[in-house]
Scaffold this motif. Structure first.
Motif, PDB file in Angstrom:
ATOM      1  N   TRP A 208       0.863  -1.179   0.000  1.00 52.74           N
ATOM      2  CA  TRP A 208       0.000   0.000   0.000  1.00 52.74           C
ATOM      3  C   TRP A 208       0.903   1.234   0.000  1.00 52.74           C
ATOM      4  O   TRP A 208       1.881   1.313   0.775  1.00 52.74           O
ATOM      5  CB  TRP A 208      -0.894   0.011   1.228  1.00 52.74           C
ATOM      6  CG  TRP A 208      -2.064  -0.913   1.133  1.00 52.74           C
ATOM      7  CD1 TRP A 208      -3.354  -0.570   0.973  1.00 52.74           C
ATOM      8  CD2 TRP A 208      -2.053  -2.353   1.200  1.00 52.74           C
ATOM      9  NE1 TRP A 208      -4.163  -1.681   0.915  1.00 52.74           N
ATOM     10  CE2 TRP A 208      -3.388  -2.800   1.051  1.00 52.74           C
ATOM     11  CE3 TRP A 208      -1.051  -3.315   1.339  1.00 52.74           C
ATOM     12  CZ2 TRP A 208      -3.731  -4.142   1.066  1.00 52.74           C
ATOM     13  CZ3 TRP A 208      -1.403  -4.644   1.344  1.00 52.74           C
ATOM     14  CH2 TRP A 208      -2.727  -5.058   1.207  1.00 52.74           C
ATOM     15  N   ASP A 209       0.601   2.225  -0.867  1.00 49.16           N
ATOM     16  CA  ASP A 209       1.479   3.389  -0.977  1.00 49.16           C
ATOM     17  C   ASP A 209       1.360   4.281   0.256  1.00 49.16           C
ATOM     18  O   ASP A 209       0.464   4.108   1.098  1.00 49.16           O
ATOM     19  CB  ASP A 209       1.186   4.177  -2.261  1.00 49.16           C
ATOM     20  CG  ASP A 209      -0.223   4.747  -2.280  1.00 49.16           C
ATOM     21  OD1 ASP A 209      -0.957   4.551  -1.288  1.00 49.16           O
ATOM     22  OD2 ASP A 209      -0.583   5.384  -3.281  1.00 49.16           O
ATOM     23  N   ALA A 210       2.243   5.244   0.350  1.00 48.28           N
ATOM     24  CA  ALA A 210       2.295   6.106   1.531  1.00 48.28           C
ATOM     25  C   ALA A 210       1.010   6.900   1.703  1.00 48.28           C
ATOM     26  O   ALA A 210       0.573   7.165   2.831  1.00 48.28           O
ATOM     27  CB  ALA A 210       3.506   7.046   1.438  1.00 48.28           C
TER      28      ALA A 210
ATOM     29  N   ARG B 148      -3.785   3.561  -2.927  1.00 49.47           N
ATOM     30  CA  ARG B 148      -3.766   2.444  -3.857  1.00 49.47           C
ATOM     31  C   ARG B 148      -2.860   1.347  -3.308  1.00 49.47           C
ATOM     32  O   ARG B 148      -2.038   1.582  -2.411  1.00 49.47           O
ATOM     33  CB  ARG B 148      -3.271   2.885  -5.230  1.00 49.47           C
ATOM     34  CG  ARG B 148      -1.803   3.279  -5.267  1.00 49.47           C
ATOM     35  CD  ARG B 148      -1.346   3.504  -6.690  1.00 49.47           C
ATOM     36  NE  ARG B 148       0.108   3.639  -6.767  1.00 49.47           N
ATOM     37  CZ  ARG B 148       0.807   3.579  -7.889  1.00 49.47           C
ATOM     38  NH1 ARG B 148       0.188   3.387  -9.028  1.00 49.47           N
ATOM     39  NH2 ARG B 148       2.124   3.701  -7.884  1.00 49.47           N
ATOM     40  N   THR B 149      -3.054   0.162  -3.860  1.00 52.33           N
ATOM     41  CA  THR B 149      -2.216  -0.975  -3.486  1.00 52.33           C
ATOM     42  C   THR B 149      -1.703  -1.646  -4.752  1.00 52.33           C
ATOM     43  O   THR B 149      -2.382  -1.661  -5.784  1.00 52.33           O
ATOM     44  CB  THR B 149      -3.009  -1.992  -2.649  1.00 52.33           C
ATOM     45  OG1 THR B 149      -2.162  -3.085  -2.296  1.00 52.33           O
ATOM     46  CG2 THR B 149      -4.187  -2.545  -3.421  1.00 52.33           C
TER      47      THR B 149
ATOM     48  N   LEU C 208      -4.589  -1.433  -7.682  1.00 53.53           N
ATOM     49  CA  LEU C 208      -5.989  -1.255  -7.312  1.00 53.53           C
ATOM     50  C   LEU C 208      -6.162   0.007  -6.481  1.00 53.53           C
ATOM     51  O   LEU C 208      -5.320   0.310  -5.621  1.00 53.53           O
ATOM     52  CB  LEU C 208      -6.489  -2.452  -6.499  1.00 53.53           C
ATOM     53  CG  LEU C 208      -6.387  -3.828  -7.151  1.00 53.53           C
ATOM     54  CD1 LEU C 208      -6.734  -4.900  -6.138  1.00 53.53           C
ATOM     55  CD2 LEU C 208      -7.319  -3.903  -8.342  1.00 53.53           C
ATOM     56  N   PRO C 209      -7.241   0.769  -6.709  1.00 49.05           N
ATOM     57  CA  PRO C 209      -7.536   1.901  -5.832  1.00 49.05           C
ATOM     58  C   PRO C 209      -7.997   1.402  -4.466  1.00 49.05           C
ATOM     59  O   PRO C 209      -8.583   0.323  -4.340  1.00 49.05           O
ATOM     60  CB  PRO C 209      -8.657   2.631  -6.570  1.00 49.05           C
ATOM     61  CG  PRO C 209      -9.307   1.579  -7.399  1.00 49.05           C
ATOM     62  CD  PRO C 209      -8.222   0.625  -7.792  1.00 49.05           C
ATOM     63  N   VAL C 210      -7.750   2.198  -3.431  1.00 46.42           N
ATOM     64  CA  VAL C 210      -8.065   1.805  -2.060  1.00 46.42           C
ATOM     65  C   VAL C 210      -8.965   2.858  -1.438  1.00 46.42           C
ATOM     66  O   VAL C 210      -8.640   4.053  -1.456  1.00 46.42           O
ATOM     67  CB  VAL C 210      -6.776   1.639  -1.229  1.00 46.42           C
ATOM     68  CG1 VAL C 210      -7.127   1.382   0.226  1.00 46.42           C
ATOM     69  CG2 VAL C 210      -5.938   0.497  -1.771  1.00 46.42           C
ATOM     70  N   ASP C 211     -10.105   2.440  -0.916  1.00 39.41           N
ATOM     71  CA  ASP C 211     -10.990   3.339  -0.169  1.00 39.41           C
ATOM     72  C   ASP C 211     -10.666   3.312   1.319  1.00 39.41           C
ATOM     73  O   ASP C 211     -10.612   4.347   1.974  1.00 39.41           O
ATOM     74  CB  ASP C 211     -12.453   2.934  -0.399  1.00 39.41           C
ATOM     75  CG  ASP C 211     -12.885   3.148  -1.840  1.00 39.41           C
ATOM     76  OD1 ASP C 211     -12.359   4.094  -2.475  1.00 39.41           O
ATOM     77  OD2 ASP C 211     -13.724   2.374  -2.330  1.00 39.41           O
ATOM     78  N   ASP C 212     -10.473   2.121   1.847  1.00 41.75           N
ATOM     79  CA  ASP C 212     -10.136   1.951   3.260  1.00 41.75           C
ATOM     80  C   ASP C 212      -8.775   1.258   3.334  1.00 41.75           C
ATOM     81  O   ASP C 212      -8.668   0.066   3.018  1.00 41.75           O
ATOM     82  CB  ASP C 212     -11.206   1.113   3.959  1.00 41.75           C
ATOM     83  CG  ASP C 212     -10.941   0.968   5.454  1.00 41.75           C
ATOM     84  OD1 ASP C 212      -9.914   1.491   5.935  1.00 41.75           O
ATOM     85  OD2 ASP C 212     -11.762   0.332   6.146  1.00 41.75           O
ATOM     86  N   PRO C 213      -7.722   1.965   3.740  1.00 40.65           N
ATOM     87  CA  PRO C 213      -6.378   1.347   3.746  1.00 40.65           C
ATOM     88  C   PRO C 213      -6.235   0.213   4.748  1.00 40.65           C
ATOM     89  O   PRO C 213      -5.270  -0.535   4.683  1.00 40.65           O
ATOM     90  CB  PRO C 213      -5.455   2.525   4.088  1.00 40.65           C
ATOM     91  CG  PRO C 213      -6.327   3.501   4.801  1.00 40.65           C
ATOM     92  CD  PRO C 213      -7.691   3.372   4.191  1.00 40.65           C
TER      93      PRO C 213
END
Length: 742
Positions: free
Chosen positions: A638-640, A644-645, A687-692
């Protein structure tokens, strides 16, 4: 939070995922989570469902034929599909598929009313020989020796052999060929005797026609009605052999429908016959190339014996199993690879309820829904219902035990169909919010309330969740569960009802995984009673006539007291509340302060938990796997910005790795080795991330040394948890050992 014992909370069998959807016609609703169930096998991606053949099992009255008829009816109406049915059971003068076929503009061909000429010039020569061989095997399995086969081939070339009568004459009085006529006559005696059963014996009138006509190929549905024949008659496998050859050589090549269905009732008798077993096996194996879905309907797999049952189960990717006895359920579950919880449920299923297995991973319990029109078309219990009404004319009886039942009918089922139709034309297996399936625009619940609910506490918890007050809803459910566990015990139906309510709360608050786990806990509880399962089947009870009174006249005084006691109870409760407030000055203000302090304490606790989670947040999850003999590494980063992941799958320099694939929802990425001398390319998925902090489930498929292109590769489902940096097996819940980041 109420913590259940491990034997209740742990679920290791494959479960139906709440986000799993299949494209196609509506069939019914899940009894595990209440969601609508759709399926048109031909629309499902072939990587998920390589074969579209299906198997329907169940005892008398389980609803297997009703479900099959409903599916075919909707496929023809909504999808313009085409169907051929082999109908060997019925009531009265018609088979049980006759009404459905006629309603769709199809045709019913009864055995004896239509004479088929197996030597029709409309058949290719090789088909004529195959069909005649099948007719011989149906009545005399040992007649086709090598010598008899040669005599038959010699006779088929004779000009007389334009009909079955001419072929028998050519076998009995052959002309000289490579061998003398006398020798050919001796060799052909057995085949001639077998075929004479169709020209002079009890099977006369079925295949001894002189014409060249064949059944039509352009009708939406064609039903071959064998219900008037003796179940043990060799005419049934003989006719089935003819139908199979016609379907394979004439119907499939000439049909213009987008997809075709071949439905076989009482399939065990046809599959066991030497004359037809190989034909059906060939149709099953070639169905994908031919654009055909074959549906076999029978009571049990044990009718076939172990070997044939295993072969049939392997060729059918779809199966729905209605009510069976415990022993038969265990055998069927083993052959179909069902999880234990599903096997345990099979003997308890009601009419129209079935365990559905779609592909290797999806298992659910589905209640078939019918409209009033479909209920009338699929009714096969008129005789028994007439007998019941003759015995008790004043009482409308419930459906017969051995009837093909109407499970959910009328306006409720029509609303389900209208809500989900027209079905999408393109496959759509995507995931997303399903709130529209749960609450409609008018704020009405789209499912039944949890079972055994007799107080308002369940409603309050669900209403809080519906209004977005998820923490309050969870607290209300936990308090109610704690109280009922203390009062009735952890195994009580009251406690089980709270687990169902907690599942609904989790669903409304956007936590479908927890909802599935809770519902699975209900299904897996050791002393689970049938009444604690959410049941979508409307209760059908006997209706009494207006002049009937089961308990006799009622005492007017007792009736008056019964009407007055709720009002009296309300007055007493209000008086006690007023007395409490009067005797406790400032009590209301004190309660308000206590509620405020509790809320502040809860907010501090939640803030502290968020800070602790943020401190523990890893943002990367590595896991080492061995699939199909190949060592692979799956890494999620997962990016900073936590937006996104990036998922990557690596096989390093393993020279036997031929294929790598990852699936997350609708997203798919794969890699195939092009040359043995080059390293395997590592597929990546962004992939986009809504909840990290939310977990991600990844399906990993790997093809090893023996991988063949376009074949199914072994796979595993892995759940990655970025909050803790750990990985779990999505099916068993087992935690993978921690490894360093590659």
């Amino acid at each position: 939070m109420i913590r259940l014992p491990s034997n209740h909370a742990a679920v290791t069998a494959p479960l139906v995922a709440s986000s799993t959807r299949f494209p196609g016609i509506p069939i019914g609703r899940s009894l595990l989570d209440g969601r609508p169930f759709h399926l048109s096998p031909v629309l499902v991606d072939d990587s998920v469902l390589p074969s579209t053949n299906s198997l329907a099992l169940g005892g008398l009255g389980s609803g297997k034929s009703t479900t099959a008829k409903t599916c075919i009816h909707r496929e023809i109406l909504h999808r313009d599909h085409q169907a051929v049915v082999v109908d060997s059971f019925g009531e009265g003068a018609d088979g049980e598929w006759a009404a459905l076929a006629r309603s769709l503009g199809g045709r019913v061909i009864k055995a004896g009313d239509f004479t088929l000429n197996p030597l029709s010039p409309l058949f290719p020569p090789q088909v004529r020989e195959q069909l005649v061989r099948s007719l011989i095997l149906a009545v005399e399995p040992g007649a086709l020796t090598p010598q008899a086969t040669h005599a038959l081939q010699h006779a088929l070339n004779h000009p007389k052999s334009a009909s079955l009568n001419g072929l028998v004459d050519a076998l009995a009085c052959p002309e000289d060929g490579r061998w003398p006529a006398a020798t050919l006559a001796d060799w052909g005696v057995g085949a001639a005797i077998a075929l004479s059963r169709y020209t002079e014996g009890s099977l006369r009138g079925l295949f001894d026609g002189e014409g060249a006509s064949l059944p039509p190929t352009d009708l939406p549905i064609l039903s071959f009605d064998f219900s008037g024949l003796d179940r043990n008659s060799p005419a049934i496998p003989s006719l089935m052999a003819a139908v199979s050859c016609w379907a394979e050589q004439v119907w499939l090549p000439q049909s213009t429908a987008v997809h075709r269905h071949l439905v076989i009732e009482e399939a065990w008798q046809i599959l066991l016959s030497p004359a037809t077993g190989e034909l059906i096996q060939r149709l099953l194996k070639n169905s994908r190339r031919a654009g055909l879905s074959l549906k076999a309907i029978m009571h049990t797999l044990s009718d076939l014996g172990t070997g044939k049952a295993q072969d049939l189960a392997k060729l059918c990717e779809i199966a729905h199993v209605g009510r069976l006895g415990p022993e038969e359920a265990a055998l069927t579950g083993a052959l179909l690879g069902l999880p234990q919880w599903a096997i345990d449920m099979i003997p308890t299923l009601g009419p129209g309820q079935a365990v559905w297995r779609v592909g290797p991973d999806y298992v659910d319990i589905i209640q078939t829904t019918l409209t009033d029109d479909e209920a009338a078309l699929t009714d096969t219990s008129s005789r028994r219902r007439t007998a019941q009404q003759a015995q008790a004319p004043a009482v409308e009886q419930a459906p017969a035990d051995d009837a093909e039942p109407d499970i959910t009918t009328g306006a409720e089922a029509e609303a389900d169909i209208e809500e989900t139709s027209p079905v999408p034309a393109e496959p759509d297996t995507g995931t997303g919010s399903d709130d529209e399936d749960q609450v409609d625009g008018g704020g009405e619940w789209a499912w039944d309330m949890p079972p055994n609910v007799v107080d308002i506490r369940h409603h309050d918890a669900l209403q809080a969740a519906r209004e977005g007050r998820c923490a309050e809803a969870a607290d209300l459910a936990a308090l109610g569960e704690r109280a009922d566990i203390a009062a009735h015990g952890i195994n009580s139906t009251e406690a089980v009802a709270w687990i169902s309510t907690r599942a609904l709360v989790a669903e409304l608050c956007g936590n479908p995984d927890q909802a599935v786990r809770l519902r699975a806990t209900v299904a897996r509880m050791g002393n689970h009673h049938p009444e604690t399962t959410v049941n979508y089947e409307p209760q059908q009870q006997a209706k009494l006539s207006p002049d009937q009174d089961p308990e006799g006249p009622e005492d007017p005084t007792a009736a008056s007291l019964r009407r007055l006691w709720p009002a009296a109870a309300a007055i007493v409760g209000l008086s006690l509340a007023i007395a409490f407030v009067w005797a406790t000055p400032g009590g209301e203000e004190k309660q308000r302060q206590e509620r405020q302090q509790h809320q502040q304490s809860q907010e501090r606790q939640e803030r502290q938990e968020r800070e602790e989670k943020a401190a523990r947040y890893q943002g990367k999850v590595p896991v080492a796997l061995v699939i199909d003999g190949i060592h692979v590494n799956l890494v999620g980063r997962w990016d900073a910005a936590k937006k996104r992941t990036v998922l990557s799958l690596r096989a390093r320099w393993d020279q036997h790795a031929q294929f790598l694939r990852m699936d997350v929802g609708d997203e798919t990425v794969s890699s195939v080795r092009s040359k043995d001398t080059e390293p395997m390319r590592s597929p990546e998925l962004v992939l986009p991330v809504d909840d990290p902090r939310a977990d991600i489930t990844v399906r990993v498929a790997v093809g090893g040394k023996h991988y063949k292109q376009n074949s199914r590769s072994p796979s595993r489902e892995i759940r990655l948890s970025p909050a803790t940096g750990t990985a779990f097996d999505a099916r068993t819940g087992k935690k993978f050992p921690e490894v360093t980041v590659f």
